[in-house]
Scaffold this active site. Structure first.
Site, PDB file in Angstrom:
ATOM      1  N   ARG A 151       3.757  22.052 -41.239  1.00  0.00           N
ATOM      2  CA  ARG A 151       4.757  21.429 -42.121  1.00  0.00           C
ATOM      3  C   ARG A 151       4.917  19.936 -41.836  1.00  0.00           C
ATOM      4  NH1 ARG A 151       3.650  25.558 -44.108  1.00  0.00           N
ATOM      5  NH2 ARG A 151       5.056  27.265 -44.723  1.00  0.00           N
ATOM      6  N   CYS A 188     -14.625  25.666 -36.478  1.00  0.00           N
ATOM      7  CA  CYS A 188     -13.631  26.509 -35.797  1.00  0.00           C
ATOM      8  C   CYS A 188     -13.961  26.784 -34.334  1.00  0.00           C
ATOM      9  CB  CYS A 188     -13.466  27.823 -36.546  1.00  0.00           C
ATOM     10  SG  CYS A 188     -12.882  27.611 -38.243  1.00  0.00           S
ATOM     11  N   GLY A 222      -2.234  26.041 -46.984  1.00  0.00           N
ATOM     12  CA  GLY A 222      -3.165  26.637 -47.939  1.00  0.00           C
ATOM     13  C   GLY A 222      -4.593  26.719 -47.432  1.00  0.00           C
ATOM     14  N   CYS A 263      -5.816  37.792 -43.065  1.00  0.00           N
ATOM     15  CA  CYS A 263      -6.359  36.439 -43.005  1.00  0.00           C
ATOM     16  C   CYS A 263      -5.513  35.587 -42.068  1.00  0.00           C
ATOM     17  CB  CYS A 263      -6.359  35.795 -44.388  1.00  0.00           C
ATOM     18  SG  CYS A 263      -7.211  36.749 -45.664  1.00  0.00           S
ATOM     19  N   CYS A 264      -6.169  34.761 -41.265  1.00  0.00           N
ATOM     20  CA  CYS A 264      -5.414  33.881 -40.372  1.00  0.00           C
ATOM     21  C   CYS A 264      -4.701  32.803 -41.185  1.00  0.00           C
ATOM     22  CB  CYS A 264      -6.342  33.239 -39.349  1.00  0.00           C
ATOM     23  SG  CYS A 264      -7.529  32.067 -40.053  1.00  0.00           S
TER      24      CYS A 264
END
Length: 442
Positions: A20, A83, A116, A214-215
């Site tokens: 955020r 990742c 997202g 889903c992560c």
């Protein structure tokens, strides 16, 4: 060549949070570094090499973080390997020790993300996975309205189901397990427990994958201090030290561009790295008790059981049916809650996995402690691609207690000014930098 023995002597991480923009990377990355240095009981002056990993950020962000601890003129490299970035930083730090180029090294991973699906950061140039997209488009289809990663990993799961008889329920069972595990991890982004039905009925993302499989995108950081045997002995750290008894990195084979769905997600490079790591360690998967693996999607945990050799080829779903992937079974996989529930700040994930496994081997993990841990296995993969597989064991059987006033494995506290003072360089010259830019809020 393995080189000199390398030990993890300090670990730390920040709590993973929703992206955020409320906390910037210099703050939570500093928190992880301070915690790791405090855990090792050394100041930044002892560090003579650092590797910093992140995916989304300007170059030299690692220096921006570590200069808060002191401008000691050590080599600092910044790595980006999708990742697997956090473990790539650890790989470089371990290599610096193993080769004799450093005695004490710091591996730091952090990420500040957007909400997202992850999208291409540079749409004006070639996408590194364009060849995989082309193969999937020809063999299946490509949905431009769905994220890239869910389609690649989702198709891998579909391929495993079609070839070996796994079902959508098996993937949902993986997610149910990981959400349940995360409830006992104070660093997890999400700590809610869901029923199997709730996971199956959550919003569809792609193919068999629902939202709760889903992560999430996340902000956070992790850090590890690694050192040579001489350094460990000199500083009296052997009782808390955890040896990296084997580590291997691999990249994709041509199978990634073939017709086998599971290979689109990098199963073959995991297979290669795991084989090398077990060979170097002189053990087999049967010797492992606890595993932290890259469950960015439940489908990837499914295919990774197979690729790591935890089960015979094609029998990943049987491991799930038997309960041998959770407490009371043969392995405990992702006691931290994994990426699905703990969160996945890309650069931080590999170091957070390392942190959890070090706590497990020390016996500090409280309610999520795995019984009788002798060997721990870590798997961190990035599409495009790279994977790092690491095997850890405790340096000795002696008990060790936290150097802090609390157990960081079971309580996620913020760092204090005193914590920072112990970790920062003791060189008085660092005051100039502190005065000019300030330190992240404590």
């Amino acid at each position: 060549m393995q080189g000199r023995k390398v030990y993890v002597v300090g670990v730390g991480m920040s709590k993973f949070i929703k992206p955020r923009g409320l906390v910037d990377y210099p703050e939570f990355a500093l928190e992880a570094a301070v915690k790791a240095l405090n855990d090792a009981g050394v100041s930044y002056d002892k560090v003579d090499f650092a590797a910093c990993g992140y995916v989304f950020g300007d170059s030299t962000s690692g220096q921006r973080v570590l200069y808060q601890l002191g401008m000691t003129q050590i080599p600092i490299i910044n790595v980006n390997n999708n990742c697997s970035t956090g473990s790539t930083a650890l790989y470089n730090a371990r290599a610096a020790i193993a080769s004799g180029n450093a005695e004490c090294a710091l591996a730091l991973g952090f990420e500040r993300m957007k909400r997202g699906f992850i999208t291409e950061a540079f749409p004006d140039r070639t996408y590194p996975l364009d060849h995989v997209q082309a193969v999937i488009t020809d063999e299946r289809s490509w949905d431009k309205n769905t994220g890239n990663a869910p389609q690649i990993f989702g198709n891998a799961g579909i391929g495993y189901m079609e070839k070996y008889g796994a079902t959508e329920k098996h993937m949902a069972m993986i997610a149910e397990k990981n959400h349940r595990h995360s409830a006992k991890n104070p660093y997890s982004q999400f700590r809610d427990i869901y029923t199997l039905e709730q996971i199956e009925q959550s919003a569809k993302v792609f193919g068999p994958l629902t939202k709760l499989q889903c992560c999430p995108t996340s902000d956070g950081a992790g850090c590890a201090i690694v050192a040579s045997e001489d350094f460990v002995l000199k500083h009296g750290l052997m009782d808390q030290a955890v040896e990296i008894c084997a580590q291997a990195m691999a990249t994709d084979s041509p199978k990634m561009l073939g017709k086998e769905n599971t290979e689109w997600a990098g199963a073959d490079m995991t297979r290669k790295a795991a084989g090398e790591a077990f060979f170097k360690a002189g053990i087999s998967p049967n010797d492992v008790q606890v595993v932290e693996l890259h469950d960015c999607f439940s489908a990837n945990e499914l295919i990774t059981y197979d690729a790591l050799g935890l089960v015979p080829k094609g029998q990943a779903h049987k491991l799930i049916d038997s309960g041998d992937n959770t407490y009371g079974g043969k392995y405990v996989v992702n006691p931290s809650g994994g990426l699905i529930s703990k969160g996945h700040p890309l650069g931080a994930t590999g170091l957070a996995q390392c942190t959890e496994l070090v706590w497990q081997l020390r016996g500090w993990a409280g309610e999520r402690q795995v019984a009788d841990v002798k060997y721990a296995l870590q798997h961190n993969v990035g599409l495009g691609g790279a994977v790092v597989v690491s095997i850890y064991k405790k340096a000795n059987t002696n008990k060790s207690d936290p150097k802090t006033s609390y157990n960081p494995a079971v309580e996620a506290r913020a760092i204090t000014k005193d914590d920072f003072s112990k970790a920062a360089s003791q060189n008085a010259n660092r005051a100039e930098y502190m005065d000019s830019v300030g330190v992240a809020k404590l």
